[in-house]
Scaffold this motif. Structure first.
Motif, PDB file in Angstrom:
ATOM      1  N   LEU A 153       0.698  -1.242  -0.009  1.00  0.00           N
ATOM      2  CA  LEU A 153       0.032  -0.155   0.050  1.00  0.00           C
ATOM      3  C   LEU A 153       0.805   1.255   0.174  1.00  0.00           C
ATOM      4  CD1 LEU A 153      -2.586   1.207   0.070  1.00  0.00           C
ATOM      5  CD2 LEU A 153      -2.905   0.873   2.669  1.00  0.00           C
ATOM      6  N   PRO A 154       2.008   1.417   0.864  1.00  0.00           N
ATOM      7  CA  PRO A 154       2.352   2.726   0.898  1.00  0.00           C
ATOM      8  C   PRO A 154       3.352   2.621  -0.455  1.00  0.00           C
ATOM      9  CG  PRO A 154       3.517   1.249   2.538  1.00  0.00           C
ATOM     10  CD  PRO A 154       2.124   0.568   2.059  1.00  0.00           C
ATOM     11  N   ARG A 155       3.772   1.712  -1.061  1.00  0.00           N
ATOM     12  CA  ARG A 155       4.353   1.573  -2.266  1.00  0.00           C
ATOM     13  C   ARG A 155       3.695   2.199  -3.392  1.00  0.00           C
ATOM     14  NH1 ARG A 155      10.275   1.089  -3.810  1.00  0.00           N
ATOM     15  NH2 ARG A 155      10.215   0.333  -6.168  1.00  0.00           N
ATOM     16  N   LEU A 156       2.373   1.800  -3.461  1.00  0.00           N
ATOM     17  CA  LEU A 156       1.541   2.029  -4.569  1.00  0.00           C
ATOM     18  C   LEU A 156       1.123   3.538  -4.217  1.00  0.00           C
ATOM     19  CD1 LEU A 156      -1.076  -0.891  -4.225  1.00  0.00           C
ATOM     20  CD2 LEU A 156       0.519  -0.163  -6.550  1.00  0.00           C
ATOM     21  N   ILE A 157       0.885   4.049  -2.957  1.00  0.00           N
ATOM     22  CA  ILE A 157       1.002   5.439  -2.812  1.00  0.00           C
ATOM     23  C   ILE A 157       1.961   6.384  -3.232  1.00  0.00           C
ATOM     24  CG2 ILE A 157       0.304   7.188  -1.030  1.00  0.00           C
ATOM     25  CD1 ILE A 157      -1.212   5.032   0.283  1.00  0.00           C
ATOM     26  N   GLN A 158       3.270   6.061  -2.999  1.00  0.00           N
ATOM     27  CA  GLN A 158       4.186   6.729  -3.482  1.00  0.00           C
ATOM     28  C   GLN A 158       4.445   6.643  -5.063  1.00  0.00           C
ATOM     29  OE1 GLN A 158       7.629   4.332  -1.794  1.00  0.00           O
ATOM     30  NE2 GLN A 158       6.785   4.875   0.170  1.00  0.00           N
ATOM     31  N   GLU A 159       4.092   5.578  -5.668  1.00  0.00           N
ATOM     32  CA  GLU A 159       3.979   5.727  -7.061  1.00  0.00           C
ATOM     33  C   GLU A 159       3.105   6.333  -7.822  1.00  0.00           C
ATOM     34  OE1 GLU A 159       7.389   3.245  -8.836  1.00  0.00           O
ATOM     35  OE2 GLU A 159       7.424   4.485  -7.015  1.00  0.00           O
ATOM     36  N   SER A 160       1.904   6.303  -7.307  1.00  0.00           N
ATOM     37  CA  SER A 160       0.626   6.717  -8.270  1.00  0.00           C
ATOM     38  C   SER A 160      -0.023   7.766  -7.330  1.00  0.00           C
ATOM     39  CB  SER A 160      -0.468   5.413  -8.426  1.00  0.00           C
ATOM     40  OG  SER A 160       0.337   4.345  -9.013  1.00  0.00           O
ATOM     41  N   GLY A 161       0.185   7.865  -5.884  1.00  0.00           N
ATOM     42  CA  GLY A 161      -0.911   9.026  -5.381  1.00  0.00           C
ATOM     43  C   GLY A 161      -1.872   8.372  -4.551  1.00  0.00           C
ATOM     44  N   ALA A 162      -2.155   8.923  -3.444  1.00  0.00           N
ATOM     45  CA  ALA A 162      -3.101   8.524  -2.510  1.00  0.00           C
ATOM     46  C   ALA A 162      -4.702   8.363  -3.093  1.00  0.00           C
ATOM     47  CB  ALA A 162      -3.244   9.292  -1.059  1.00  0.00           C
ATOM     48  N   ALA A 163      -4.803   9.550  -3.719  1.00  0.00           N
ATOM     49  CA  ALA A 163      -6.478   9.552  -4.340  1.00  0.00           C
ATOM     50  C   ALA A 163      -6.599   8.524  -5.342  1.00  0.00           C
ATOM     51  CB  ALA A 163      -6.769  10.908  -4.733  1.00  0.00           C
ATOM     52  N   ARG A 164      -5.675   8.130  -6.341  1.00  0.00           N
ATOM     53  CA  ARG A 164      -5.833   7.172  -7.336  1.00  0.00           C
ATOM     54  C   ARG A 164      -5.837   6.006  -6.830  1.00  0.00           C
ATOM     55  NH1 ARG A 164      -1.625   9.590 -11.624  1.00  0.00           N
ATOM     56  NH2 ARG A 164      -2.976  11.068 -12.712  1.00  0.00           N
ATOM     57  N   ILE A 165      -5.120   5.617  -5.956  1.00  0.00           N
ATOM     58  CA  ILE A 165      -4.854   4.111  -5.262  1.00  0.00           C
ATOM     59  C   ILE A 165      -6.153   3.811  -4.637  1.00  0.00           C
ATOM     60  CG2 ILE A 165      -3.559   2.679  -3.651  1.00  0.00           C
ATOM     61  CD1 ILE A 165      -2.665   3.043  -6.450  1.00  0.00           C
ATOM     62  N   ARG A 166      -6.759   4.830  -3.734  1.00  0.00           N
ATOM     63  CA  ARG A 166      -7.771   4.812  -2.919  1.00  0.00           C
ATOM     64  C   ARG A 166      -9.120   4.323  -3.873  1.00  0.00           C
ATOM     65  NH1 ARG A 166      -8.415   9.758  -1.303  1.00  0.00           N
ATOM     66  NH2 ARG A 166      -7.046   9.522   0.221  1.00  0.00           N
TER      67      ARG A 166
END
Length: 253
Positions: A153-166
């Motif tokens: 989850l933190p890696r995805l947020i780092q790469e793509s941004g919290a709003a998009r991953i949410r």
């Protein structure tokens, strides 16, 4: 040189190490034995300073259909203490950490479906190329679990941004390679027959780079991209996964 693994196919080509998930009958579902073998390969890299690039791919029609659901269901039904599930979660975290922190540049070669744990393995690679027929999904919430596999989850947020991953996690929607590129989950999108050429365009200059400079650059980029380790809640992923499964089991009684 081929190595004798049951769930992987490993090929050394000078400074390039090719690691293929090799369980096509399960869609390369990530099982405990596969995690053990990935840890063995990644754990040996410090003794192979000649390896500059590791290419991670999947055999058959798909890169990876996610975690092995049959294994997961068996463990959750028979492991009353949650110890085996916790150990599985810990191994997943160790594999993903090893991909991110390896001295070698890690490259994901993606095709077909890339789901759940498959997304996690890919996103921890430094570079990611995908066939234009790739389909991605993060299905954990739909399966009654939090997104707690491998610290993704933190890696995805780092790469793509919290709003998009949410959005992707909450909806569990499928998305294609073009969308993955928009989200920075893919660096390159090419026809499947062009994948090897696309990856070769990366590996050829990488193998000529200074090993020390590559290693230092990876350390710097990981440090600048990551939050403080003390604030990294994904360290508790194995515990969260185990607790969630236990709560679901209790609710079904």
């Amino acid at each position: 040189m081929m190595n004798d693994f049951k769930t992987l196919r490993v090929l050394h080509e000078g400074p390039v190490l090719r690691v293929e998930l090799n369980s096509p009958e399960t869609g390369n579902a990530v099982s405990g034995p596969m995690l053990d073998e990935l840890l063995a390969v990644l754990g040996a890299l410090p003794d192979r300073p000649d390896v500059r690039v590791l290419i991670l791919s999947g055999a058959g029609d798909h890169f990876c259909l996610g975690a092995d659901r049959a294994e997961f269901a068996h463990i959750s039904a028979t492991d009353a203490t949650g110890g085996r599930l916790r150990a599985l979660g810990t191994k997943a975290r160790q594999v993903c950490d090893a991909l991110a922190t390896s001295d070698a540049v890690t490259v994901a070669r993606l095709h077909g479906s890339v789901i759940g744990a498959g997304v996690a393995l890919a996103v921890f690679c430094d570079l990611r190329a995908g066939a234009d027929n790739c389909r991605f999904r993060l299905p954990e919430l739909a399966l009654g679990m939090p997104p707690a596999w491998g610290g993704s989850l933190p890696r995805l947020i780092q790469e793509s941004g919290a709003a998009r991953i949410r959005e992707l996690i909450m909806t569990g929607q499928n998305f294609d390679a073009a969308r993955a590129a928009e989200l920075s989950l893919l660096h390159k999108v090419v026809p499947e027959e062009g994948l090897d050429d696309a990856i070769s365009a990366w590996t050829k200059p990488l193998v000529r780079r200074s090993a020390t400079a590559l290693r230092t650059t990876k350390v710097m980029m990981n440090a600048y991209a990551s939050a403080s380790r003390l604030a990294d809640a994904s360290l508790f992923d194995a515990e969260l996964l185990t607790a969630s499964v236990a709560a679901g089991r209790a609710g079904r009684r």
